[in-house]
Design a protein around this motif. Sequence first.
Motif, PDB file in Angstrom:
ATOM      1  N   VAL A  32       0.849  -1.193   0.000  1.00 10.76           N
ATOM      2  CA  VAL A  32       0.000   0.000   0.000  1.00 10.76           C
ATOM      3  C   VAL A  32       0.883   1.241   0.000  1.00 10.76           C
ATOM      4  O   VAL A  32       2.039   1.197   0.438  1.00 10.76           O
ATOM      5  N   ALA A  33       0.334   2.344  -0.508  1.00  9.29           N
ATOM      6  CA  ALA A  33       1.047   3.621  -0.545  1.00  9.29           C
ATOM      7  C   ALA A  33       0.024   4.746  -0.500  1.00  9.29           C
ATOM      8  O   ALA A  33      -1.164   4.533  -0.767  1.00  9.29           O
ATOM      9  N   PHE A  34       0.468   5.942  -0.199  1.00  7.55           N
ATOM     10  CA  PHE A  34      -0.391   7.113  -0.116  1.00  7.55           C
ATOM     11  C   PHE A  34      -0.264   7.918  -1.401  1.00  7.55           C
ATOM     12  O   PHE A  34       0.847   8.289  -1.799  1.00  7.55           O
ATOM     13  N   VAL A  35      -1.392   8.183  -2.077  1.00  9.19           N
ATOM     14  CA  VAL A  35      -1.384   8.952  -3.332  1.00  9.19           C
ATOM     15  C   VAL A  35      -1.281  10.438  -2.978  1.00  9.19           C
ATOM     16  O   VAL A  35      -2.141  10.984  -2.293  1.00  9.19           O
ATOM     17  N   THR A  36      -0.221  11.081  -3.459  1.00 11.30           N
ATOM     18  CA  THR A  36      -0.016  12.496  -3.157  1.00 11.30           C
ATOM     19  C   THR A  36      -0.452  13.413  -4.288  1.00 11.30           C
ATOM     20  O   THR A  36      -0.776  14.574  -4.055  1.00 11.30           O
ATOM     21  N   ARG A  37      -0.458  12.899  -5.513  1.00 11.99           N
ATOM     22  CA  ARG A  37      -0.799  13.740  -6.669  1.00 11.99           C
ATOM     23  C   ARG A  37      -1.167  12.858  -7.857  1.00 11.99           C
ATOM     24  O   ARG A  37      -0.564  11.810  -8.062  1.00 11.99           O
ATOM     25  N   VAL A  38      -2.144  13.306  -8.641  1.00 10.94           N
ATOM     26  CA  VAL A  38      -2.495  12.644  -9.902  1.00 10.94           C
ATOM     27  C   VAL A  38      -2.099  13.588 -11.033  1.00 10.94           C
ATOM     28  O   VAL A  38      -2.471  14.766 -11.030  1.00 10.94           O
ATOM     29  N   ASN A  39      -1.330  13.090 -11.982  1.00  9.61           N
ATOM     30  CA  ASN A  39      -0.818  13.900 -13.084  1.00  9.61           C
ATOM     31  C   ASN A  39      -1.738  13.827 -14.306  1.00  9.61           C
ATOM     32  O   ASN A  39      -2.473  12.855 -14.482  1.00  9.61           O
ATOM     33  N   ALA A  40      -1.670  14.836 -15.157  1.00  5.73           N
ATOM     34  CA  ALA A  40      -2.525  14.931 -16.340  1.00  5.73           C
ATOM     35  C   ALA A  40      -2.310  13.781 -17.318  1.00  5.73           C
ATOM     36  O   ALA A  40      -3.227  13.404 -18.058  1.00  5.73           O
ATOM     37  N   ASN A  41      -1.131  13.174 -17.322  1.00  2.00           N
ATOM     38  CA  ASN A  41      -0.840  12.089 -18.262  1.00  2.00           C
ATOM     39  C   ASN A  41      -1.298  10.711 -17.762  1.00  2.00           C
ATOM     40  O   ASN A  41      -1.008   9.693 -18.380  1.00  2.00           O
ATOM     41  N   GLY A  42      -1.987  10.672 -16.610  1.00  2.00           N
ATOM     42  CA  GLY A  42      -2.503   9.408 -16.086  1.00  2.00           C
ATOM     43  C   GLY A  42      -1.622   8.750 -15.049  1.00  2.00           C
ATOM     44  O   GLY A  42      -2.044   7.803 -14.385  1.00  2.00           O
ATOM     45  N   THR A  43      -0.399   9.219 -14.891  1.00  2.00           N
ATOM     46  CA  THR A  43       0.451   8.692 -13.827  1.00  2.00           C
ATOM     47  C   THR A  43       0.044   9.340 -12.508  1.00  2.00           C
ATOM     48  O   THR A  43      -0.689  10.331 -12.486  1.00  2.00           O
ATOM     49  N   PHE A  44       0.524   8.783 -11.422  1.00  2.00           N
ATOM     50  CA  PHE A  44       0.266   9.395 -10.124  1.00  2.00           C
ATOM     51  C   PHE A  44       1.479   9.202  -9.222  1.00  2.00           C
ATOM     52  O   PHE A  44       2.289   8.300  -9.424  1.00  2.00           O
ATOM     53  N   GLU A  45       1.605  10.095  -8.252  1.00  2.00           N
ATOM     54  CA  GLU A  45       2.747  10.085  -7.356  1.00  2.00           C
ATOM     55  C   GLU A  45       2.333   9.511  -6.010  1.00  2.00           C
ATOM     56  O   GLU A  45       1.213   9.749  -5.549  1.00  2.00           O
ATOM     57  N   ILE A  46       3.246   8.750  -5.415  1.00  2.00           N
ATOM     58  CA  ILE A  46       2.959   8.105  -4.138  1.00  2.00           C
ATOM     59  C   ILE A  46       4.094   8.321  -3.149  1.00  2.00           C
ATOM     60  O   ILE A  46       5.241   8.519  -3.536  1.00  2.00           O
ATOM     61  N   ASP A  47       3.741   8.292  -1.873  1.00  2.00           N
ATOM     62  CA  ASP A  47       4.698   8.211  -0.778  1.00  2.00           C
ATOM     63  C   ASP A  47       4.531   6.819  -0.182  1.00  2.00           C
ATOM     64  O   ASP A  47       3.401   6.336  -0.038  1.00  2.00           O
ATOM     65  N   GLU A  48       5.652   6.190   0.162  1.00  2.00           N
ATOM     66  CA  GLU A  48       5.586   4.825   0.673  1.00  2.00           C
ATOM     67  C   GLU A  48       6.825   4.481   1.489  1.00  2.00           C
ATOM     68  O   GLU A  48       7.823   5.189   1.436  1.00  2.00           O
ATOM     69  N   TYR A  49       6.717   3.396   2.204  1.00  2.00           N
ATOM     70  CA  TYR A  49       7.850   2.814   2.923  1.00  2.00           C
ATOM     71  C   TYR A  49       8.014   1.370   2.480  1.00  2.00           C
ATOM     72  O   TYR A  49       7.068   0.731   2.015  1.00  2.00           O
ATOM     73  N   ASN A  50       9.228   0.864   2.632  1.00  2.00           N
ATOM     74  CA  ASN A  50       9.551  -0.551   2.418  1.00  2.00           C
ATOM     75  C   ASN A  50       9.478  -1.010   0.975  1.00  2.00           C
ATOM     76  O   ASN A  50       9.345  -2.198   0.705  1.00  2.00           O
ATOM     77  N   TYR A  51       9.573  -0.112   0.007  1.00  2.00           N
ATOM     78  CA  TYR A  51       9.651  -0.513  -1.398  1.00  2.00           C
ATOM     79  C   TYR A  51      11.128  -0.641  -1.749  1.00  2.00           C
ATOM     80  O   TYR A  51      11.878   0.322  -1.675  1.00  2.00           O
ATOM     81  N   GLY A  52      11.550  -1.813  -2.086  1.00  2.00           N
ATOM     82  CA  GLY A  52      12.949  -2.040  -2.440  1.00  2.00           C
ATOM     83  C   GLY A  52      13.812  -2.489  -1.277  1.00  2.00           C
ATOM     84  O   GLY A  52      14.668  -3.333  -1.448  1.00  2.00           O
ATOM     85  N   SER A  53      13.598  -1.919  -0.106  1.00  2.75           N
ATOM     86  CA  SER A  53      14.328  -2.365   1.082  1.00  2.75           C
ATOM     87  C   SER A  53      13.561  -1.943   2.330  1.00  2.75           C
ATOM     88  O   SER A  53      12.801  -0.977   2.311  1.00  2.75           O
ATOM     89  N   ALA A  54      13.772  -2.666   3.386  1.00  4.45           N
ATOM     90  CA  ALA A  54      13.040  -2.441   4.633  1.00  4.45           C
ATOM     91  C   ALA A  54      13.360  -1.074   5.232  1.00  4.45           C
ATOM     92  O   ALA A  54      14.487  -0.585   5.143  1.00  4.45           O
ATOM     93  N   ASP A  55      12.347  -0.472   5.811  1.00  2.00           N
ATOM     94  CA  ASP A  55      12.478   0.788   6.543  1.00  2.00           C
ATOM     95  C   ASP A  55      12.933   1.967   5.695  1.00  2.00           C
ATOM     96  O   ASP A  55      13.474   2.937   6.212  1.00  2.00           O
ATOM     97  N   ARG A  56      12.729   1.900   4.389  1.00  3.10           N
ATOM     98  CA  ARG A  56      13.150   2.980   3.506  1.00  3.10           C
ATOM     99  C   ARG A  56      11.940   3.742   2.987  1.00  3.10           C
ATOM    100  O   ARG A  56      11.008   3.149   2.465  1.00  3.10           O
ATOM    101  N   TYR A  57      11.946   5.080   3.110  1.00  2.00           N
ATOM    102  CA  TYR A  57      10.909   5.943   2.546  1.00  2.00           C
ATOM    103  C   TYR A  57      11.226   6.215   1.086  1.00  2.00           C
ATOM    104  O   TYR A  57      12.389   6.370   0.710  1.00  2.00           O
ATOM    105  N   SER A  58      10.186   6.279   0.248  1.00  2.00           N
ATOM    106  CA  SER A  58      10.400   6.694  -1.133  1.00  2.00           C
ATOM    107  C   SER A  58       9.184   7.453  -1.650  1.00  2.00           C
ATOM    108  O   SER A  58       8.069   7.313  -1.148  1.00  2.00           O
ATOM    109  N   HIS A  59       9.450   8.286  -2.637  1.00  2.00           N
ATOM    110  CA  HIS A  59       8.418   9.019  -3.368  1.00  2.00           C
ATOM    111  C   HIS A  59       8.683   8.709  -4.827  1.00  2.00           C
ATOM    112  O   HIS A  59       9.808   8.858  -5.298  1.00  2.00           O
TER     113      HIS A  59
END
Length: 78
Positions: A32-59
């Motif tokens: 799961v992740a938090f949606v922070t923004r939806v872009n005009a081209n259909g993509t969207f931006e997320i904030d999340e933890y634990n993607y790729g490695s434990a305890d790591r924040y990413s956007h």
Amino acid sequence: MGRRRRARRGAGAQQPEAGDVAVRLGGTYGHVAFVTRVNANGTFEIDEYNYGSADRYSHRTVTVGTANNQFSKFIRFK
């Protein structure tokens, strides 16, 4: 805390809106992740933890879909 937020009933939204919880069902545990923004081209931006490695924040910027790096469901709060 004043009013409680409640999730809308049903299977979940099919397209993201800012403030949604994005859900990916694939992989060992899903994600799961938090949606922070939806872009005009259909993509969207997320904030999340634990993607790729434990305890790591990413956007990052992602798309709707069912591949391992995509999100297919969205939980929307009132």
